[in-house]
Structures are given as C-alpha cells and as structure tokens.
Design a protein around this motif. Structure first.
Motif, PDB file in Angstrom:
ATOM      1  N   UNK A 318       0.811  -1.230   0.000  1.00 29.79           N
ATOM      2  CA  UNK A 318       0.000   0.000   0.000  1.00 29.79           C
ATOM      3  C   UNK A 318       0.839   1.273   0.000  1.00 29.79           C
ATOM      4  N   UNK A 319       2.100   1.181   0.439  1.00 25.90           N
ATOM      5  CA  UNK A 319       2.917   2.400   0.519  1.00 25.90           C
ATOM      6  C   UNK A 319       3.734   2.663  -0.748  1.00 25.90           C
ATOM      7  N   UNK A 320       3.733   1.750  -1.665  1.00 30.53           N
ATOM      8  CA  UNK A 320       4.550   1.945  -2.868  1.00 30.53           C
ATOM      9  C   UNK A 320       3.942   3.035  -3.753  1.00 30.53           C
ATOM     10  N   UNK A 321       4.750   4.023  -4.086  1.00 30.96           N
ATOM     11  CA  UNK A 321       4.232   5.176  -4.836  1.00 30.96           C
ATOM     12  C   UNK A 321       4.033   4.843  -6.308  1.00 30.96           C
ATOM     13  N   UNK A 322       2.818   4.962  -6.782  1.00 28.40           N
ATOM     14  CA  UNK A 322       2.510   4.780  -8.203  1.00 28.40           C
ATOM     15  C   UNK A 322       2.772   6.099  -8.931  1.00 28.40           C
ATOM     16  N   UNK A 323       3.580   6.052  -9.952  1.00 27.33           N
ATOM     17  CA  UNK A 323       3.879   7.258 -10.733  1.00 27.33           C
ATOM     18  C   UNK A 323       2.909   7.405 -11.896  1.00 27.33           C
ATOM     19  N   UNK A 324       2.415   6.291 -12.389  1.00 25.98           N
ATOM     20  CA  UNK A 324       1.498   6.325 -13.539  1.00 25.98           C
ATOM     21  C   UNK A 324       0.106   6.741 -13.085  1.00 25.98           C
ATOM     22  N   UNK A 325      -0.707   7.235 -14.012  1.00 28.34           N
ATOM     23  CA  UNK A 325      -2.078   7.636 -13.661  1.00 28.34           C
ATOM     24  C   UNK A 325      -2.905   6.443 -13.156  1.00 28.34           C
ATOM     25  N   UNK A 326      -3.800   6.730 -12.233  1.00 28.68           N
ATOM     26  CA  UNK A 326      -4.711   5.701 -11.730  1.00 28.68           C
ATOM     27  C   UNK A 326      -5.692   5.245 -12.809  1.00 28.68           C
ATOM     28  N   UNK A 327      -6.120   6.169 -13.610  1.00 28.87           N
ATOM     29  CA  UNK A 327      -7.120   5.870 -14.644  1.00 28.87           C
ATOM     30  C   UNK A 327      -6.449   5.110 -15.801  1.00 28.87           C
ATOM     31  N   UNK A 328      -6.873   3.869 -16.066  1.00 32.80           N
ATOM     32  CA  UNK A 328      -6.208   3.108 -17.132  1.00 32.80           C
ATOM     33  C   UNK A 328      -6.347   3.766 -18.512  1.00 32.80           C
ATOM     34  N   UNK A 329      -7.355   4.602 -18.683  1.00 34.05           N
ATOM     35  CA  UNK A 329      -7.502   5.293 -19.979  1.00 34.05           C
ATOM     36  C   UNK A 329      -6.522   6.453 -20.114  1.00 34.05           C
ATOM     37  N   UNK A 330      -5.904   6.838 -19.005  1.00 38.45           N
ATOM     38  CA  UNK A 330      -4.969   7.966 -19.036  1.00 38.45           C
ATOM     39  C   UNK A 330      -3.515   7.512 -19.045  1.00 38.45           C
ATOM     40  N   UNK A 331      -3.321   6.223 -19.242  1.00 41.93           N
ATOM     41  CA  UNK A 331      -1.934   5.723 -19.274  1.00 41.93           C
ATOM     42  C   UNK A 331      -1.763   4.716 -20.415  1.00 41.93           C
ATOM     43  N   UNK A 332      -0.497   4.430 -20.702  1.00 44.67           N
ATOM     44  CA  UNK A 332      -0.174   3.440 -21.719  1.00 44.67           C
ATOM     45  C   UNK A 332      -0.186   2.040 -21.135  1.00 44.67           C
ATOM     46  N   UNK A 334       1.692   0.259 -19.401  1.00 40.02           N
ATOM     47  CA  UNK A 334       2.769   0.091 -18.423  1.00 40.02           C
ATOM     48  C   UNK A 334       2.364   0.722 -17.098  1.00 40.02           C
ATOM     49  N   UNK A 335       3.055   0.339 -16.046  1.00 36.68           N
ATOM     50  CA  UNK A 335       2.891   0.964 -14.739  1.00 36.68           C
ATOM     51  C   UNK A 335       4.275   1.250 -14.186  1.00 36.68           C
ATOM     52  N   UNK A 336       4.443   2.431 -13.629  1.00 32.14           N
ATOM     53  CA  UNK A 336       5.730   2.798 -13.047  1.00 32.14           C
ATOM     54  C   UNK A 336       5.533   3.168 -11.583  1.00 32.14           C
ATOM     55  N   UNK A 337       6.511   2.762 -10.805  1.00 28.71           N
ATOM     56  CA  UNK A 337       6.489   3.019  -9.362  1.00 28.71           C
ATOM     57  C   UNK A 337       7.801   3.680  -8.977  1.00 28.71           C
ATOM     58  N   UNK A 338       7.736   4.488  -7.911  1.00 32.12           N
ATOM     59  CA  UNK A 338       8.950   5.153  -7.436  1.00 32.12           C
ATOM     60  C   UNK A 338       9.433   4.481  -6.157  1.00 32.12           C
ATOM     61  N   UNK A 339      10.732   4.205  -6.129  1.00 33.48           N
ATOM     62  CA  UNK A 339      11.328   3.622  -4.926  1.00 33.48           C
ATOM     63  C   UNK A 339      12.805   3.997  -4.931  1.00 33.48           C
ATOM     64  N   UNK A 340      13.336   4.406  -3.780  1.00 34.03           N
ATOM     65  CA  UNK A 340      14.746   4.826  -3.746  1.00 34.03           C
ATOM     66  C   UNK A 340      15.667   3.679  -4.133  1.00 34.03           C
ATOM     67  N   UNK A 341      15.223   2.426  -3.944  1.00 38.37           N
ATOM     68  CA  UNK A 341      16.049   1.262  -4.275  1.00 38.37           C
ATOM     69  C   UNK A 341      15.604   0.612  -5.582  1.00 38.37           C
ATOM     70  N   UNK A 342      15.067   1.428  -6.474  1.00 35.99           N
ATOM     71  CA  UNK A 342      14.492   0.868  -7.712  1.00 35.99           C
ATOM     72  C   UNK A 342      15.478  -0.023  -8.451  1.00 35.99           C
TER      73      UNK A 342
END
Lengths: 406, 406
Positions: A318-332, A334-342
């Motif tokens: 639940x704490x992982x930051x989603x960088x991509x839009x929540x709305x599937x119609x507003x994204x390609x 793919x899904x991207x997440x931000x993490x300092x240890x990416x």
C-alpha cells in the motif's frame, strides 16, 4: 487478489492462445515488452527463408523477385491500421531518431520564419537530443514546457510541437486531439512519437488530424532488437514534403542514376539509404501477428492487465508510490512506481526471473505487452515485487551495481 | 584463353578453399558481389543464435549479457584494418546515405564560413543527393567538377571534398593521397566513400591522411541485403567532432536519460538511434571472413580475376568497348563495358545463370568478389557474354524490359 483469480482471468481471456505464438523462455515472467518485444515463433523460419532463400539463393535478383524493393512500403501499410493511418501514409525506415530528424527538418522547411521546436522536459531523451544537432546548425531552437504549460507556450515562433503520446517513464498519455488542435491553431505542425503506443494503445492519427508521427518497431511490434522504425506523414502534406535526408531510395527514379535529386511520391521520399531487409523482414512477422489480433482487443487486455497489477500491488504494497495515472484510460500499457532502491529491486526481480526495468534514478517500470503477457504473469510479478520489498531481499551487494544498459 | 587455363588458375589460387565458405547457388556464375555480396555459410547459424538465443531467450538482458550495446564499435574495429584505420576510428551504423549526411554536416560545422561540398558529376547518386537536403536548408552548396578539374575547383569556399574511391559505374579509382593533400592544402576536409573498395581493394586511410570515410556493408563485406554501413573519423578529429544526427545512442550517458545532449567519446557519437542488432550481427560474420582472408590476398586475386576476364573478353569480343581502365591498379574489383543493348544482354546473361548487372543507360558491369569468384566463373561469364553478343541472343522481347531494380 489470488493466483486463482489470475488463472480465472486467463481462462476467460480471448487472447490467451496468442501467447503460444511467441517463444518465451521457461520460468520467466516478462514485463519488459515495452522495451524489447518477445520473439514471435514464426520469425526464425521467416528469417531463414530470407537469408538462405532470398539472399543466398536469389542473390541480387531478390530485389525484384522477392520484392525487397517495396518492403518498406508494404510493412508500413500493415502498421497503418494500428495507428489510424492510411496505408500509404506510413513507411518503415531507419530508426526513430533518424526519422525524428527528417520530420523536424520537414516541419522547419514548411514553416519558414519559425524555428522553435516545442516539447516537454523529460520527454524520451532521443526526441530532445535530435533537436540539438539542428540547433548547432542554427536551424532550430528548442523550447520545453511542462504538460500543463504547453498550450501557453505555443506562439508564432513555434514550427513544430513534438511530443511522445505515452511517456516512456511515467506511462501517462497526452490528449492528442486537444494538443494537435491547439498547435495547429497557433500555426504549428505536430509530430507524435508513438514508440510506447503503437501496437498496445489505441491511436487515431486521422481523428486527431496529426501532421507527422514516428514509432518504434522493437517494442509492442515485436520486430527484434533495434528493429527499424516507422514514420507517418498525413496525406495532405505528401506533395509539399521536403525532408533533409535526401538519399537515393527516396528518389523518384533511383535506378536512373541521375546527378540531381527529385523526391519520390509521398511518404516514400522519407527513405534515405538502402533498406535493411533482414530487419524489416523480422519486423513484418511481428506486425502481422499484432495486426491479426487487432488494436482494440490488445488495448482492452492491456488495460485489464495493468489494472490487475495495480490492484495486486496496492493490496500487497500500500505504501509503494505509483507514478502512472490511476485511470487506465490515461496511461499506456505500463505501470511505473517510485522507490529509492528501484535499481536493486529491479536486479533482485531479474534474479528471480521476473523482468521489468529500471529507469534512472528511482523508477521501477513494468510493461504489459497484451499479446503474450498473462494475468498469472502479472500476479507472480506483483507477488515477487512485494516479497522483495517487504523482506528487503534487494539489499545484497550484487543487486547494487548498475548494468551498462538499464 | 581456355577453360583449362581457368582451371589451372583455380588450382593454383591460394584462396580457392574460401569459396566453400559461401553458400552459392548451383549453376550460377555470380559476378554481382559488388552490388550484393554472397551469403557466408556461417551466417544462418549465427543469426539463429542471435534470434532464438539472444533475443528469444535472453530478451532485454542481452543488451548487457550478449553485449549488444557495443556491437557497432566491435564490428567497426574489425573493419578498420581493411581500410587502414585504427580500431576506434570506425563504427558500424545506419546506411551509407545517413552516414554521409552526418559527416557532411560535421565538415560544415568544422569549416564555418565555407559552404561548398565539392564532388564529381556522375558520383554515386546518393552521395550527390545527400547534399541536396543541406542545400535546401541553406547550409551547403554543391559544386561538381570532372576528375581532372577537381584540384582547380578547390578554393576557399570548399568545406569538403567528397569522392568515391572506386567509381560505381566505370570502376576507375581516384588517387586518394594526391586529392586528399590537395584538398587539405586548400583548407578543406576530405570524405572518401569506400563503398566499392572496402573488402576488395586496398585502402590506407592513415597513409592518405583522410579526414572522414564511409563504406557499405552489403557489397564486398557480405553483410546481407541493406546491411548497415560503416563510418570513419580520423582520431585527430574525435574531440571536436560535431555531427547533426545527435541521437541517444551517441550520447555520453544514454541511460542517464537527461534532457540535454552531450556527445559520446570519439566515433561513438556517430550513433543516432538504437542499432539494428540482426543486421550488424549478420555483417559481423561477413567481416570476420573477409578479415580472415586479409585485404592483400583479396586485392591480388581481384586483380588477377579482372585481368583474366578482360583478356577473355578482348579475345572473344575485340570490338566491345571497355569503360574501366586497362591498368588493374587503376580500377576497382570490377569491369564495365559499354553496349547499346546493355540491358537486354544483362537479362540474357541472367537467364543463363550468369549474373552481372546493368547500369543505366548502356553499361554492363561485372564484379569480381575475390573471396568466392573463381577463374572458371570468369571464363564462363566471358564465354556467355561473347555468345550472347555474337549470336544476338539478347534480341528477344523478354530481354527488352527493364527490371524495377537494375
């Protein structure tokens, strides 16, 4: 979300049998088809035929007998319906970078007195870099504006608005209709980079009245590493199109061997040198397969896959930051997440056979190539990601190093 | 000259076993390796490995694990000794046409205030055409002078002298040492197109102090149809080199994904888009084979083959006009003849399995790829040519039509 949920979704997936048309390695969950598409099973045999039959046996005769000479147009025509274009508006040639240069040059030629190429900061690097050479020649001037400021940045100096439809890192989409209209209202032309769209995300170049577009052959079109790219020119510009890479294959009569350049009709004048037949032949197999499935079914599955991943990840992390839009119609796709240890997380996932990718400095990116990724793949990847993050399994020296290519 | 003479020469040929390293069709005499080189027998297996192993199984990981990322430099380094260059002065990328554009642009950047690109009329078309796009942008001005007038045409406006070492049609060579010195004395840079030299004719870029060069992968290097090309930049220009096609693969740190372009070191900054791995991998096999034979042995055999053809043809067809120089040291690995029925004769030869080519309007061209052409091939081709001309066997309707690609 459980493995059983994933398997139920797979059983109900109308595209489930297409996975068998790809040669995926055992024990690998491949969520990087947005960077390099998987190998279609028909590709090796087609290449064998081109290499042994057409090249080895046919030799030079195959330019005529195997019709190599029209391969760029033929494969372009097959890509066209995936992006809302007409058959003769698309041609396969060179790389995305080189095609960007041609079309930026064409736009500058068509808008004398205007030098500004408008784009956004953080666009895919090569798109921005291709302006630099023209700037050094004094022909262009780069202007960058954040997505919300693009329309305000469209003034009478802008020759071209150049954007990538699906952002390579964040996965968010631009509104092609609105931005194209805004640019054209300001007297500018518009070039869309469809590298992260074509073959997975619906695009309608005709409906948005785009002027130019380019796209990638080695992502969702499954053309192989460094596959040739494609370029689109709206038919209304065919007669006046003038691009700087005026090579012999873009000549009206290449085999007349005259000293003076005269452009071939329409999009064919985007050709420069001799087309790379092995690369285009491999791309054709991938395009045929994607075209057979059809963009609407691909897009529907793409959205279902990315939503399933997003929900699995949100449940477990639940704490992982989603960088991509929540709305599937507003994204390609793919899904991207931000993490300092990416980077370390990405390496740890790869060590378990779960392949996504890392984008500098802190982005974990997962692509959902809808032709061959299953819901079970997605479940296993989300589960692996959750395990690696929650157990800090990424915290090992071997996962800290940065690969040469990320 | 008899068939026995030819067979004696073949028996004494130190390169005779190399023919078996190529997959040549039965019953074909192939004298068009100067247009499309033959298939090395090792190429299909190597491609199979790249496609099934590196792409299919390795997927995105192969950019690192199979070291795809340095393939352009690695294959460039293997081409270098064939043209008198150092390993890091040569890189494989794009097409000859696109590489010409980069290096013409680089020369213009290095000679501010000079706009003239000097070449000769009748140079290979794409070399001349690539100036046209830059002319339309106002950056360049084309100047053409006949070979004997080139030195007189070198004035203070000339930024670049751009010539093809071996003329594609006539087969004659330019004196690279003399012309390079003359151009540099006039303050210009020099770009040599080695498309019809590299792999068959000795070239020493270091000895002639060349600035730039380009060359073709699909002729004497046997890289396959439309194989990627190579480009050379003398080391003394590496630091200052600035070329217009500033793509991400020519960036100093492509995977840092920054917004601003910064060039990679040396010749690597000639890269633009993602390299086409299938094409470069196929080229590598051809280059390995040619490098194994070595340019001196290839050049010696090339001259012996073309002299044998010339003498056979002169004996049987004393009236046939030779367009190429009589002196084998003054020509490339080809012989060209003029005949008003050149196209029909070429078609009639092909119908008999003897493949040379036709160059508009009246040139019959025969290339002698020394790695796999035998003296028997040459004898049979000259005999077939003599028979077709003396019996007017070309005079049939089916031989009159012009192929799309000649």
């Amino acid at each position: 979300m459980t493995l059983e949920d994933a398997r139920r979704l797979d059983a109900a997936d109308p595209l489930r049998d297409y996975r068998e048309r790809f040669d995926l390695p055992e024990g690998v969950v491949y969520l990087d088809g947005n960077s390099l598409g998987a190998l279609p099973k028909d590709t090796p045999a087609r290449l064998e035929q081109v290499v042994r039959g057409e090249w080895g046996n046919g030799l030079i005769r195959s330019w005529n007998d195997a019709d190599w000479i029209t391969l760029p147009q033929r494969v372009g025509a097959k890509i066209a319906p995936l992006i809302g274009a007409e058959a003769d508006e698309v041609i396969v040639c060179d790389s995305v970078s080189v095609n960007l240069f041609k079309l930026i040059g064409a736009a500058l030629n068509m808008r004398p007195g205007r030098k500004v190429i408008l784009s956004e900061p953080g666009n895919f690097p090569t798109d921005l870099y291709m302006i630099a050479g023209l700037e050094a020649q004094g022909l262009a001037e780069r202007r960058l504006a954040a997505p919300g400021d693009l329309e305000a940045a469209l003034d009478g100096d802008v020759a071209l608005l150049m954007l990538t439809h699906v952002h390579y890192k964040a996965g968010r989409t631009h509104d092609m209709v609105r931005l194209t209209r805004a640019a054209q209202d300001a007297g500018a032309l518009v070039l869309w980079d469809l590298s992260h769209s074509g073959g997975a995300v619906p695009v309608d170049l005709a409906a948005c009245n785009a002027d130019f577009a380019v796209g990638c052959g080695y992502k969702y079109l499954n053309g192989g590493p460094g596959a040739p790219a494609y370029a689109y020119v709206a038919k209304r510009h065919h007669a006046a199109l003038s691009q700087p890479l005026t090579g012999w294959m873009g000549h009206a009569a290449p085999f007349a061997f005259t000293d003076d350049y005269a452009p071939a009709p329409g999009a064919s004048r985007l050709l420069a040198g001799t087309p790379g037949i092995l690369g285009i032949a491999a791309l054709e197999v991938g395009v045929d397969l994607i075209a057979e499935i059809g963009i609407n079914r691909l897009a529907a599955k793409s959205r279902a896959l990315s939503e399933f991943f997003r929900k699995c990840a949100a449940e477990k992390l639940p704490d992982l930051e989603l960088v991509s839009p929540l709305d599937p119609l507003a994204r390609g796709s793919q899904l991207s997440f931000r993490h300092t240890q990416a980077n370390a997380i990405c390496q740890a996932l790869i060590a378990r056979g779960i392949i996504g990718d890392f984008r500098d400095p802190d982005i974990l990116r997962f692509g959902f190539a809808p032709a061959y990724v299953s819901f079970e793949d997605v479940f296993l990847a989300a589960e692996g990601l959750a395990d690696i993050i929650s157990t800090r399994a990424w915290d090992k020296p071997e996962f800290q190093q940065r690969a040469a290519v990320t």
